[in-house]
Design an enzyme around this catalytic site. Sequence first.
Site, PDB file in Angstrom:
ATOM      1  N   THR A   7      11.084   6.684  -3.402  1.00 22.12           N
ATOM      2  CA  THR A   7      10.030   6.081  -2.619  1.00 22.12           C
ATOM      3  C   THR A   7       8.763   5.686  -3.280  1.00 22.12           C
ATOM      4  OG1 THR A   7       9.372   6.159  -0.403  1.00 22.12           O
ATOM      5  CG2 THR A   7       8.546   7.872  -1.732  1.00 22.12           C
ATOM      6  N   LYS A  41       9.495   8.253   5.488  1.00 24.93           N
ATOM      7  CA  LYS A  41       8.973   9.308   4.629  1.00 24.93           C
ATOM      8  C   LYS A  41       7.520   9.643   4.925  1.00 24.93           C
ATOM      9  CE  LYS A  41      11.869   6.893   1.568  1.00 24.93           C
ATOM     10  NZ  LYS A  41      11.793   5.877   0.556  1.00 24.93           N
ATOM     11  N   GLY A  53       3.150  12.341   3.655  1.00 20.96           N
ATOM     12  CA  GLY A  53       4.119  11.437   3.055  1.00 20.96           C
ATOM     13  C   GLY A  53       4.657  12.095   1.811  1.00 20.96           C
ATOM     14  N   SER A 132       8.043   6.252  -7.134  1.00 22.53           N
ATOM     15  CA  SER A 132       8.564   5.331  -8.146  1.00 22.53           C
ATOM     16  C   SER A 132       7.692   4.104  -8.328  1.00 22.53           C
ATOM     17  CB  SER A 132       9.983   4.905  -7.763  1.00 22.53           C
ATOM     18  OG  SER A 132      10.821   6.032  -7.671  1.00 22.53           O
ATOM     19  N   SER A 164       6.618  -3.432  -3.615  1.00 20.96           N
ATOM     20  CA  SER A 164       8.023  -3.777  -3.352  1.00 20.96           C
ATOM     21  C   SER A 164       8.439  -5.057  -4.062  1.00 20.96           C
ATOM     22  CB  SER A 164       8.285  -3.887  -1.853  1.00 20.96           C
ATOM     23  OG  SER A 164       7.754  -5.084  -1.317  1.00 20.96           O
ATOM     24  N   CYS A 167       8.624  -3.299  -8.057  1.00 17.68           N
ATOM     25  CA  CYS A 167       9.405  -2.096  -8.361  1.00 17.68           C
ATOM     26  C   CYS A 167      10.791  -2.165  -7.704  1.00 17.68           C
ATOM     27  CB  CYS A 167       8.650  -0.860  -7.863  1.00 17.68           C
ATOM     28  SG  CYS A 167       9.548   0.684  -8.121  1.00 17.68           S
ATOM     29  N   THR A 170      11.475   0.289  -4.716  1.00 21.17           N
ATOM     30  CA  THR A 170      10.610   0.168  -3.538  1.00 21.17           C
ATOM     31  C   THR A 170      11.038  -1.059  -2.751  1.00 21.17           C
ATOM     32  OG1 THR A 170       8.773   1.097  -4.825  1.00 21.17           O
ATOM     33  CG2 THR A 170       8.204   0.006  -2.767  1.00 21.17           C
TER      34      THR A 170
END
Length: 179
Positions: A7, A41, A53, A132, A164, A167, A170
């Site tokens: 995540t 999460k 989180g 991540s 996002s 990565c 993500t």
Amino acid sequence: MVQFHATTIVAVRRGPDDVCIGGDGQVTMGETAIMKNGAKKVKKIYRNSVLTGFAGSVADAFSLTEKFESKLDEHGGNLKRAAVALAQLWRSDKAMRSLEALMIVADRESLLVVSGNGEVIEPDQDFIAIGSGGNYAYSAAKALYNNTDMTAEEIVKEALGIASSICVYTNDNISVEKL
């Protein structure tokens, strides 16, 4: 052992009435296998007054969230005292020491990162990111926080969107909770 990359989490606080945490929904096994796109999460706990989180092992994070909520009960909702108590327990308990996760916890007064090696970190500014894609999300949140009038929720969503797009661990399936 196959590692799960699980995540990116971002939290932003723009004063006591504008606190938000968000995370993407991707859980990746190994280097390439996307196991889940819609994992949640982030959540509200302790009478809807605390946001949490996590990044890391999902099962470990659920266990830590439960333990953290019990520490909040023990300490009358005092976020910092509960976070320190959790970090001490996490580091000293033989079974908990093997848990692999990081947590961000926030209320209207504080924003903290809690780790299994006993650290409770309060960032210098009122934003933080882990996981991540945490470095990408942190950079985006920092630029947006310091150079715009965006709300905490807007910053969280945009920072996760930017992460996002960079990565591979993500995704853009974003969950958000706010106080």
